[in-house]
Design an enzyme around this catalytic site. Structure first.
Site, PDB file in Angstrom:
ATOM      1  N   VAL A 278     -10.730   0.397 -23.299  1.00  0.00           N
ATOM      2  CA  VAL A 278     -11.004  -0.136 -21.921  1.00  0.00           C
ATOM      3  C   VAL A 278     -10.365  -1.188 -21.448  1.00  0.00           C
ATOM      4  O   VAL A 278      -9.955  -1.420 -20.365  1.00  0.00           O
ATOM      5  CB  VAL A 278     -12.480  -0.052 -21.478  1.00  0.00           C
ATOM      6  CG1 VAL A 278     -12.810  -0.361 -20.215  1.00  0.00           C
ATOM      7  CG2 VAL A 278     -13.127   1.482 -21.771  1.00  0.00           C
ATOM      8  N   ALA A 279     -10.443  -2.356 -22.342  1.00  0.00           N
ATOM      9  CA  ALA A 279      -9.815  -3.536 -22.082  1.00  0.00           C
ATOM     10  C   ALA A 279      -8.159  -3.550 -22.094  1.00  0.00           C
ATOM     11  O   ALA A 279      -7.568  -4.061 -21.216  1.00  0.00           O
ATOM     12  CB  ALA A 279     -10.181  -4.712 -22.953  1.00  0.00           C
ATOM     13  N   ILE A 281      -6.279  -0.773 -21.718  1.00  0.00           N
ATOM     14  CA  ILE A 281      -5.774   0.079 -20.548  1.00  0.00           C
ATOM     15  C   ILE A 281      -6.012  -0.473 -19.461  1.00  0.00           C
ATOM     16  O   ILE A 281      -7.074  -0.976 -18.900  1.00  0.00           O
ATOM     17  CB  ILE A 281      -6.441   1.426 -20.714  1.00  0.00           C
ATOM     18  CG1 ILE A 281      -6.243   2.316 -21.745  1.00  0.00           C
ATOM     19  CG2 ILE A 281      -5.982   2.213 -19.377  1.00  0.00           C
ATOM     20  CD1 ILE A 281      -6.796   3.560 -21.989  1.00  0.00           C
ATOM     21  N   GLU A 283      -7.010  -0.228 -16.462  1.00  0.00           N
ATOM     22  CA  GLU A 283      -7.549   0.484 -15.502  1.00  0.00           C
ATOM     23  C   GLU A 283      -7.580   0.074 -13.770  1.00  0.00           C
ATOM     24  O   GLU A 283      -7.411   0.739 -12.933  1.00  0.00           O
ATOM     25  CB  GLU A 283      -9.014   0.717 -15.741  1.00  0.00           C
ATOM     26  CG  GLU A 283      -9.776  -0.347 -15.528  1.00  0.00           C
ATOM     27  CD  GLU A 283      -9.997  -1.144 -16.817  1.00  0.00           C
ATOM     28  OE1 GLU A 283     -10.993  -1.850 -16.919  1.00  0.00           O
ATOM     29  OE2 GLU A 283      -9.262  -1.168 -17.708  1.00  0.00           O
ATOM     30  N   ASP A 325      21.553  10.647  10.205  1.00  0.00           N
ATOM     31  CA  ASP A 325      21.955  11.397  11.579  1.00  0.00           C
ATOM     32  C   ASP A 325      22.906  10.405  12.330  1.00  0.00           C
ATOM     33  O   ASP A 325      22.532   9.086  12.181  1.00  0.00           O
ATOM     34  CB  ASP A 325      20.993  11.896  12.155  1.00  0.00           C
ATOM     35  CG  ASP A 325      21.320  12.679  13.347  1.00  0.00           C
ATOM     36  OD1 ASP A 325      22.423  13.472  13.487  1.00  0.00           O
ATOM     37  OD2 ASP A 325      20.508  12.913  14.215  1.00  0.00           O
ATOM     38  N   ASP A 610      16.259  13.638  13.386  1.00  0.00           N
ATOM     39  CA  ASP A 610      15.280  13.809  14.320  1.00  0.00           C
ATOM     40  C   ASP A 610      15.126  15.381  14.707  1.00  0.00           C
ATOM     41  O   ASP A 610      13.917  15.741  15.102  1.00  0.00           O
ATOM     42  CB  ASP A 610      15.446  13.048  15.758  1.00  0.00           C
ATOM     43  CG  ASP A 610      17.015  13.391  16.093  1.00  0.00           C
ATOM     44  OD1 ASP A 610      17.574  14.188  15.647  1.00  0.00           O
ATOM     45  OD2 ASP A 610      17.194  12.756  16.992  1.00  0.00           O
ATOM     46  N   ASP A 614      17.048  19.161  11.048  1.00  0.00           N
ATOM     47  CA  ASP A 614      17.065  18.214   9.777  1.00  0.00           C
ATOM     48  C   ASP A 614      15.903  18.349   8.879  1.00  0.00           C
ATOM     49  O   ASP A 614      15.934  17.934   7.930  1.00  0.00           O
ATOM     50  CB  ASP A 614      17.053  16.733  10.523  1.00  0.00           C
ATOM     51  CG  ASP A 614      18.113  16.446  11.370  1.00  0.00           C
ATOM     52  OD1 ASP A 614      19.108  16.597  10.956  1.00  0.00           O
ATOM     53  OD2 ASP A 614      17.950  15.923  12.226  1.00  0.00           O
ATOM     54  N   ASN A 704     -11.172  -7.933 -17.499  1.00  0.00           N
ATOM     55  CA  ASN A 704     -10.600  -6.778 -16.564  1.00  0.00           C
ATOM     56  C   ASN A 704     -11.027  -7.017 -15.236  1.00  0.00           C
ATOM     57  O   ASN A 704     -10.454  -6.515 -14.416  1.00  0.00           O
ATOM     58  CB  ASN A 704     -11.046  -5.652 -17.292  1.00  0.00           C
ATOM     59  CG  ASN A 704      -9.803  -5.067 -18.220  1.00  0.00           C
ATOM     60  OD1 ASN A 704      -8.852  -5.747 -18.608  1.00  0.00           O
ATOM     61  ND2 ASN A 704      -9.768  -3.930 -18.869  1.00  0.00           N
ATOM     62  N   ASP A 708      -8.736 -10.763 -14.157  1.00  0.00           N
ATOM     63  CA  ASP A 708      -7.376 -10.036 -14.168  1.00  0.00           C
ATOM     64  C   ASP A 708      -7.009  -9.499 -12.774  1.00  0.00           C
ATOM     65  O   ASP A 708      -5.713  -9.441 -12.614  1.00  0.00           O
ATOM     66  CB  ASP A 708      -7.413  -8.886 -15.161  1.00  0.00           C
ATOM     67  CG  ASP A 708      -6.648  -9.370 -16.510  1.00  0.00           C
ATOM     68  OD1 ASP A 708      -6.516 -10.738 -16.721  1.00  0.00           O
ATOM     69  OD2 ASP A 708      -6.430  -8.466 -17.443  1.00  0.00           O
TER      70      ASP A 708
END
Length: 874
Positions: A278-279, A281, A283, A325, A610, A614, A704, A708
């Site tokens: 967990v630390a 990765i 997250e 365009d 536009d 397109d 974390n 961080d």
């Protein structure tokens, strides 16, 4: 479907209504029930719940959910709760941003809701366009939108702007006559199409198709077969997340094995391995990327760009080809007078002299023989005629006053067959007929030419000079009108046969000029290694002239018409596209093939547009950019980004923003991974050296969650620099984890890991204790404090790939400075306030120990700056 353009108006009415008479009320009701409302079918929008759940599809997030479930099963509810809170916050952020973007687009789509004038119950009534049905007779006049497809029944000089479908910037002159042979959409001049609007004249048509059965609807259907592309960031983060997760899981498995081998219980060893995973990765990465991109969208919204898809901010930064365009994007979408040609002299519009009688006479005649008006900034009429009014205003002449002083008493309206228009006026005590039209037509009708204020017989040399000047204007992509006049009797009622024996006055040349910013924006693109390509439905000469002015086209050989690629295979087109910078007279299919050819060559392609024509190419492109002012609803729905100012220069700003945002995201990732790598190295060293585990799970979660996340977000908000626009676009297949990137992560992680373990050993052996008595708890406390503080200092190392310590860049990010001090206060509080010790598994540090922690943490700055300096010199 029948080819209504091959039939007469009466035949079409009988075919559609079953009778030559207009629809009765009962027939209208029956058709409404049969054909439904006259609107484009929208795809069902995703619910907020579905958008929220889709935020959990990321591989890293799935790993974290698994870690939370395992932590909960092992009664580590604290870890499980922390993980779930972090990933839920990320999902909420992503959901809010997606919903906000959709709301912004909805506001744009509500900008226009046209109504229609319909024959119902024997009288003309105005109804919402969605209530129009097949068989209705619709009446049109200048300024009206065409609400459905249909066959013309009446025509009085009708000109219609069909650029939404064909890309042509000038209005199409309409005609009632049946067309016997097969005709392409743009050549069916007796038909009108939904999404276009009337620029001149009046008329009526019978509705033959509504809603999804119109030409607009057919193109909307094409969109369902065109797949959207992931941006480089999406692809990179997906691959990065998988590789990183696998690497971290292998690390954790090794540590688990070492712990069990050393006699640790399998349960405790597994719990710590999960905590370490967990630390390790990051997250917070998804949340940080979302927050950084969200700030990017807010910045771009202020710069006239609404982001519909969050990753498009970064995706624009990877673009190597921009297919744009012409009309309205590179040009002003407004016909403008460029030159006069009077008495044998070419006079630029900026040099028109109102004291010159000949020039003033041409200006007055161009305002009088003119049906357009400007009412409270709203222009009504043909664009070429409004251009003539604007030039009068620019030189200080009021067009309304000119018309009031010389009232029109009769006229011969413009006719597409004659290509002429004549009006009669009382002008300076004389009755004059003023005639304007195509140069080749008018030259055949002149007998005299004005010179020095007097009329003389025209010579062959005069005609040659006029024709030569006309050719020069045409080669430059200018549209030319010729003006002539003759004196007539008072209250004269002219016929077409009277448009002869005229005195030539002069020529006026016009074009839709480039936007002032376009040239600089194109030059910036080229400097940034991006190839700008013009793709337009306009004529080749006009497109090439504009492209040369703004720097897209260097040589005429780089321009081609869409027909040139019709018979090319996809492989042939792939080698052909590199040589071409301008494509004229293209169809929707051509646009998709051109975009796809560039993509297959490994390019990231942005496509602007536009019109409805397109939309398929916008969806096919990696980044579709639609116009907010002139853009159709279909094109906006297909795009990743909508420009509220319809300006090419805004795309270039977006590219610069995208490059900077990607760079900042990489700095955030570098910060997170190098810190995590330092923690892993410290734990790995302790395991191999048979030392106690240096961190409690709560230490890793504290780092974390608190110390961080803030610096990582702050690095994502690092001030932008224009330096990145001097670099070439990164390859589309380039991973985030490049060799140099991994080297920087490794160096930062090694430095943090070493200083952290030095702190652990100092505490473990009791170096700064009175009795020289160390402990695992003291070592763990000092290691935790050093790791946390070192990562805060390391944020300044990650600001740039170059040394920044002795530059002004150190203190140019207030967010990073704030994050540093907040983090430092938090970790100092944990290390010094006794009430927090039990919660965070630490003991109180005395001042020498505290300063040792800060000193070891700070060492990382000179070490990494020296590493960068050595690396640059090598």
């Amino acid at each position: 479907m029948q080819d209504y353009y091959k039939m007469t108006g009466q035949q079409v009415r009988e075919a559609v209504n079953g009778t030559a008479e207009p629809l009765s009320d009962s027939q209208v009701q029956a058709n409404v029930e049969k054909f439904g409302p006259n609107e484009l079918a929208e795809e069902k929008k995703k619910s907020i719940l579905r958008i929220f759940l889709e935020q959990f599809k990321d591989f890293l997030v799935i790993i974290l959910i698994a870690a939370a479930i395992i932590s909960g099963a092992l009664n580590d509810l604290e870890s499980a709760l922390v993980i779930l809170v972090v990933i839920t916050i990320n999902a909420i952020l992503g959901t809010v941003q997606t919903v906000k973007a959709e709301q912004s687009l909805t506001a744009l789509k509500a900008m226009s809701a046209p109504e229609a004038k319909v024959l119902r119950g024997g009288r003309v009534v105005q109804i919402p366009s969605r209530e129009v049905t097949v068989g209705d007779q619709i009446f049109l006049e200048a300024g009206d939108f065409v609400p459905a497809d249909g066959r013309l029944l009446e025509n009085a000089g009708l000109k219609i702007d069909e650029s939404a479908l064909t890309g042509e910037s000038l209005g199409v002159e309409k005609d009632l006559a049946p067309i016997e042979k097969e005709a392409a959409l743009g050549d069916r001049i007796n038909m009108v199409y939904s999404g276009s609007f009337v620029t001149y004249g009046r008329g009526s048509f019978l509705v033959t198709s509504i809603g999804m059965e119109t030409e607009v609807g057919k193109i909307a259907t094409l969109l369902k077969t065109t797949s959207e592309k992931k941006t480089p960031l999406q692809i990179n983060l997906d691959n990065f997340g998988k590789k990183l997760s696998i690497l971290i899981l292998i690390f954790c498995a090794i540590l688990f094995g070492l712990s069990v081998y050393r006699g640790e219980s399998a349960g405790n060893a597994f719990l710590f391995a999960v905590a370490l995973a967990v630390a390790a990765i990051p997250e917070a990465l998804s949340s940080i990327v979302t927050i950084v991109l969200s700030f990017g969208t807010q910045k771009m919204a202020k710069e006239h760009a609404i982001i519909r898809k969050l990753q498009a901010v970064e995706g624009l930064g990877s673009v190597s080809v921009i297919c744009s365009d012409k009309t309205g994007t590179l040009t002003q979408n407004k016909m403008t007078v460029e030159d006069y040609y009077v008495e044998g002299r070419r006079i630029p519009a900026a040099e028109i002299d109102t004291d010159d009688p000949a020039q003033m006479q041409l200006l007055v005649h161009s305002v009088l023989c003119n049906d357009s008006t400007i009412d409270e900034e709203k222009e009504i009429g043909d664009p070429t005629e409004t251009a003539l009014i604007h030039i009068a205003s620019k030189v200080g002449k009021d067009y309304a006053a000119i018309r009031s002083d010389s009232p029109r008493f009769s006229e011969i309206p413009f006719d597409s067959d004659r290509k002429l228009m004549s009006t009669c006026h009382q002008l300076e005590g004389k009755s004059l007929m003023v005639t304007k039209g195509a140069v080749d037509v008018l030259l055949k009708r002149i007998s005299h030419i004005q010179e020095h204020g007097k009329s003389r017989s025209v010579t062959d040399q005069d005609r040659s000079a006029i024709e030569e000047q006309n050719m020069e204007f045409s080669r430059n992509g200018l549209r030319v009108l010729a003006f002539a006049y003759k004196e007539v009797a008072e209250n004269f009622e002219p016929g077409t046969e009277d448009e002869t024996d005229l005195t030539f006055l002069g020529l006026i040349a016009m074009m839709d000029p480039p936007r002032e910013e376009s040239m600089a924006a194109v030059a910036e693109c080229i400097d940034a290694g991006i190839k700008p390509v013009m793709i337009t439905g306009d004529h080749k000469i006009t497109a090439a002239a504009i492209a040369k002015r703004i720097g897209i086209l260097k040589d005429d050989s780089e321009a081609c018409e869409g027909a040139a690629i019709d018979h090319m295979s996809d492989e042939e087109l792939k080698s052909y596209v590199e040589k071409i910078s301008v494509y004229a007279r293209v169809s929707p299919e051509h646009k998709i093939r051109i975009v796809r050819a560039w993509q297959e060559k490994g390019n990231i392609v942005a496509m602007t547009g536009d019109g409805v024509n397109d939309a398929p190419a916008l969806k096919q492109a990696d980044i579709g950019v639609a116009m907010g002012i002139t853009g159709s609803e279909v094109s906006k729905d297909a795009a990743s980004m909508v420009l509220t100012d319809d300006n090419f220069a805004t795309i270039v700003k977006a590219v610069e923003n995208g490059r900077n945002i990607y760079q900042n995201i990489k700095h955030s990732i570098q910060f997170l991974l190098s810190g995590n790598f330092g923690a892993i190295l410290a734990v790995l060293y302790a395991s191999i050296a048979a030392l106690p585990v240096p961190f409690a799970p709560v230490h890793l979660l504290f780092i974390n969650l608190l110390t961080d996340s803030l610096p990582a977000i702050a690095l994502g908000l690092e001030p932008h620099t224009k330096d990145l626009m001097k670099e070439k676009p990164r390859p589309s297949n380039e991973s985030i984890l490049t060799k140099s990137f991994l080297t920087r992560i490794g160096a930062g992680g090694l430095s943090i890991g070493i200083t952290t373990m030095i702190a652990f050993l100092i505490g473990f052996h009791g170096v700064f204790t009175a009795a020289g008595q160390g402990s695992a708890l003291l070592g763990s406390t000092m290691a935790f404090g050093t790791l946390c503080t070192a990562r805060l200092f390391h944020g300044f190392n990650c600001k740039s790939n170059k040394p920044v310590v002795f530059t002004s860049k150190v203190f140019n990010n207030v967010y990073l400075i704030a994050a540093f001090f907040i983090g430092l206060i938090l970790i100092t509080a944990v290390l010094t306030i006794p009430g927090l010790h039990e919660i965070f598994k630490v003991q109180t540090l005395v001042l020498p120990q505290l300063f040792t922690v800060y000193g070891l943490a700070f060492i990382n700055i000179p070490v990494i700056q020296l590493f960068k300096l050595i690396k640059i010199k090598n």
